[in-house]
Write a protein that holds these residues in place. Sequence first.
Motif, PDB file in Angstrom:
ATOM      1  N   VAL A   5      49.358 112.292  19.226  1.00 54.73           N
ATOM      2  CA  VAL A   5      48.913 113.139  18.075  1.00 54.73           C
ATOM      3  C   VAL A   5      49.239 112.693  16.646  1.00 54.73           C
ATOM      4  CG1 VAL A   5      49.087 115.564  17.175  1.00 54.73           C
ATOM      5  CG2 VAL A   5      48.605 115.062  19.772  1.00 54.73           C
ATOM      6  N   VAL A   6      50.547 112.262  16.880  1.00 56.86           N
ATOM      7  CA  VAL A   6      51.148 111.744  15.516  1.00 56.86           C
ATOM      8  C   VAL A   6      50.481 110.423  15.118  1.00 56.86           C
ATOM      9  CG1 VAL A   6      53.222 111.000  14.522  1.00 56.86           C
ATOM     10  CG2 VAL A   6      53.297 112.897  15.860  1.00 56.86           C
ATOM     11  N   ASN A   7      50.354 109.573  15.901  1.00 54.34           N
ATOM     12  CA  ASN A   7      49.454 108.468  15.750  1.00 54.34           C
ATOM     13  C   ASN A   7      48.130 108.818  15.044  1.00 54.34           C
ATOM     14  OD1 ASN A   7      51.915 107.092  16.545  1.00 54.34           O
ATOM     15  ND2 ASN A   7      50.764 106.456  18.535  1.00 54.34           N
ATOM     16  N   LYS A   8      47.366 109.836  15.581  1.00 61.96           N
ATOM     17  CA  LYS A   8      45.968 110.160  15.128  1.00 61.96           C
ATOM     18  C   LYS A   8      46.132 110.719  13.846  1.00 61.96           C
ATOM     19  CE  LYS A   8      41.829 111.951  16.839  1.00 61.96           C
ATOM     20  NZ  LYS A   8      41.259 110.679  17.296  1.00 61.96           N
ATOM     21  N   ALA A   9      47.255 111.607  13.642  1.00 65.39           N
ATOM     22  CA  ALA A   9      47.336 111.957  12.225  1.00 65.39           C
ATOM     23  C   ALA A   9      47.561 111.067  11.422  1.00 65.39           C
ATOM     24  CB  ALA A   9      48.374 113.373  12.353  1.00 65.39           C
ATOM     25  N   ALA A  10      48.502 109.868  11.597  1.00 63.79           N
ATOM     26  CA  ALA A  10      48.665 108.906  10.620  1.00 63.79           C
ATOM     27  C   ALA A  10      47.559 108.190  10.105  1.00 63.79           C
ATOM     28  CB  ALA A  10      49.798 108.124  11.084  1.00 63.79           C
ATOM     29  N   GLN A  11      46.601 107.830  11.345  1.00 62.48           N
ATOM     30  CA  GLN A  11      45.285 107.253  11.176  1.00 62.48           C
ATOM     31  C   GLN A  11      44.408 108.011  10.206  1.00 62.48           C
ATOM     32  OE1 GLN A  11      44.260 106.416  15.072  1.00 62.48           O
ATOM     33  NE2 GLN A  11      45.059 104.342  15.061  1.00 62.48           N
ATOM     34  N   GLU A  12      44.400 109.505  10.458  1.00 62.97           N
ATOM     35  CA  GLU A  12      43.377 110.072   9.634  1.00 62.97           C
ATOM     36  C   GLU A  12      43.736 110.074   8.216  1.00 62.97           C
ATOM     37  OE1 GLU A  12      43.402 113.834  11.733  1.00 62.97           O
ATOM     38  OE2 GLU A  12      42.093 112.850  13.346  1.00 62.97           O
ATOM     39  N   ARG A  13      45.151 110.331   8.125  1.00 59.88           N
ATOM     40  CA  ARG A  13      45.774 110.355   6.598  1.00 59.88           C
ATOM     41  C   ARG A  13      45.555 109.160   5.891  1.00 59.88           C
ATOM     42  NH1 ARG A  13      50.048 113.165   8.954  1.00 59.88           N
ATOM     43  NH2 ARG A  13      51.370 110.890   9.030  1.00 59.88           N
ATOM     44  N   TYR A  14      45.735 107.982   6.584  1.00 59.73           N
ATOM     45  CA  TYR A  14      45.458 106.637   5.911  1.00 59.73           C
ATOM     46  C   TYR A  14      44.026 106.411   5.669  1.00 59.73           C
ATOM     47  CZ  TYR A  14      45.644 101.771   4.749  1.00 59.73           C
ATOM     48  OH  TYR A  14      45.709 100.478   4.010  1.00 59.73           O
ATOM     49  N   ALA A  15      43.231 106.818   6.536  1.00 59.71           N
ATOM     50  CA  ALA A  15      41.623 107.024   6.290  1.00 59.71           C
ATOM     51  C   ALA A  15      41.168 107.653   5.132  1.00 59.71           C
ATOM     52  CB  ALA A  15      41.152 107.195   7.480  1.00 59.71           C
ATOM     53  N   THR A  16      41.879 108.949   5.116  1.00 62.68           N
ATOM     54  CA  THR A  16      41.807 109.651   3.731  1.00 62.68           C
ATOM     55  C   THR A  16      41.966 108.993   2.393  1.00 62.68           C
ATOM     56  OG1 THR A  16      41.823 111.616   5.134  1.00 62.68           O
ATOM     57  CG2 THR A  16      42.019 112.087   2.786  1.00 62.68           C
ATOM     58  N   TYR A  78      50.890  97.604   3.962  1.00 67.42           N
ATOM     59  CA  TYR A  78      51.562  98.755   4.741  1.00 67.42           C
ATOM     60  C   TYR A  78      50.591  99.080   5.974  1.00 67.42           C
ATOM     61  CZ  TYR A  78      53.879 103.195   5.358  1.00 67.42           C
ATOM     62  OH  TYR A  78      54.550 104.235   5.999  1.00 67.42           O
ATOM     63  N   GLU A  79      49.054  98.954   5.865  1.00 65.75           N
ATOM     64  CA  GLU A  79      48.311  99.068   6.879  1.00 65.75           C
ATOM     65  C   GLU A  79      48.664  98.123   7.997  1.00 65.75           C
ATOM     66  OE1 GLU A  79      43.563  99.452   8.184  1.00 65.75           O
ATOM     67  OE2 GLU A  79      44.421  98.706   6.270  1.00 65.75           O
ATOM     68  N   ALA A  80      49.008  96.970   7.869  1.00 74.10           N
ATOM     69  CA  ALA A  80      49.145  95.873   8.814  1.00 74.10           C
ATOM     70  C   ALA A  80      50.510  96.338   9.518  1.00 74.10           C
ATOM     71  CB  ALA A  80      49.535  94.610   8.066  1.00 74.10           C
ATOM     72  N   ASP A  81      51.694  96.768   8.725  1.00 76.93           N
ATOM     73  CA  ASP A  81      52.635  97.224   9.289  1.00 76.93           C
ATOM     74  C   ASP A  81      52.629  98.444  10.055  1.00 76.93           C
ATOM     75  OD1 ASP A  81      55.508  97.143   9.400  1.00 76.93           O
ATOM     76  OD2 ASP A  81      55.679  99.002   7.981  1.00 76.93           O
ATOM     77  N   LEU A  82      51.868  99.472   9.874  1.00 73.65           N
ATOM     78  CA  LEU A  82      51.542 100.532  10.645  1.00 73.65           C
ATOM     79  C   LEU A  82      50.827 100.231  11.727  1.00 73.65           C
ATOM     80  CD1 LEU A  82      50.202 103.093   7.910  1.00 73.65           C
ATOM     81  CD2 LEU A  82      52.355 103.387   9.403  1.00 73.65           C
ATOM     82  N   ILE A  83      50.038  99.370  11.721  1.00 68.72           N
ATOM     83  CA  ILE A  83      49.060  99.022  13.246  1.00 68.72           C
ATOM     84  C   ILE A  83      50.461  98.282  13.969  1.00 68.72           C
ATOM     85  CG2 ILE A  83      47.614  97.203  13.978  1.00 68.72           C
ATOM     86  CD1 ILE A  83      45.859  97.758  11.458  1.00 68.72           C
ATOM     87  N   ALA A  84      50.915  97.308  13.502  1.00 70.34           N
ATOM     88  CA  ALA A  84      52.269  96.702  14.255  1.00 70.34           C
ATOM     89  C   ALA A  84      53.087  97.589  15.111  1.00 70.34           C
ATOM     90  CB  ALA A  84      53.074  95.596  13.492  1.00 70.34           C
ATOM     91  N   ARG A  85      53.228  98.719  14.341  1.00 75.41           N
ATOM     92  CA  ARG A  85      54.479  99.783  14.850  1.00 75.41           C
ATOM     93  C   ARG A  85      53.408 100.760  15.761  1.00 75.41           C
ATOM     94  NH1 ARG A  85      57.464 102.337  10.493  1.00 75.41           N
ATOM     95  NH2 ARG A  85      55.691 101.803   9.352  1.00 75.41           N
ATOM     96  N   GLY A  86      52.154 100.644  15.893  1.00 80.00           N
ATOM     97  CA  GLY A  86      51.370 101.686  16.573  1.00 80.00           C
ATOM     98  C   GLY A  86      51.214 102.934  16.005  1.00 80.00           C
ATOM     99  N   TRP A  87      50.961 102.947  14.506  1.00 88.73           N
ATOM    100  CA  TRP A  87      50.923 103.893  13.417  1.00 88.73           C
ATOM    101  C   TRP A  87      51.898 104.980  13.654  1.00 88.73           C
ATOM    102  CZ3 TRP A  87      47.194 103.963   9.798  1.00 88.73           C
ATOM    103  CH2 TRP A  87      46.439 102.835   9.954  1.00 88.73           C
ATOM    104  N   ARG A  88      53.264 104.601  14.128  1.00 90.40           N
ATOM    105  CA  ARG A  88      54.213 105.312  13.968  1.00 90.40           C
ATOM    106  C   ARG A  88      54.710 105.264  12.650  1.00 90.40           C
ATOM    107  NH1 ARG A  88      56.383 102.689  19.277  1.00 90.40           N
ATOM    108  NH2 ARG A  88      56.581 101.369  17.519  1.00 90.40           N
ATOM    109  N   VAL A  89      55.129 106.438  12.046  1.00 87.29           N
ATOM    110  CA  VAL A  89      55.672 106.401  10.588  1.00 87.29           C
ATOM    111  C   VAL A  89      56.980 106.935  10.414  1.00 87.29           C
ATOM    112  CG1 VAL A  89      53.194 107.124   9.518  1.00 87.29           C
ATOM    113  CG2 VAL A  89      54.789 108.890  10.282  1.00 87.29           C
TER     114      VAL A  89
END
Length: 89
Positions: A5-16, A78-89
């Motif tokens: 859920v956290v990963n999906k929320a991070a992806q949605e915030r980044y997409a926004t 930052y997106e590359a870093d997020l993807i490498a960490r599995g979108w964990r913030v």
Amino acid sequence: MALEVVNKAAQERYATFKSAITLLQGVIDDQVRGTIAKVDDSKLPADAWSLPTSDDLKSLADKAVVVIEDLTATAKKYEADLIARGWRV
């Protein structure tokens, strides 16, 4: 489960965030530059208030575009870093 859920929320915030940057670039390109193109400095009376010239406005729009491009480049790193960490913030 909660991590997903956290990963999906991070992806949605980044997409926004990316959508907002794209919208801002579009507004500057279409509306702001279009309005600046309509500025006619020759019709200003000599005793008018001090207003920026069309060249000043173009310069300010160009500076804004540079700042947006820098922000976009930083976001991509930052997106590359997020993807490498599995979108964990």
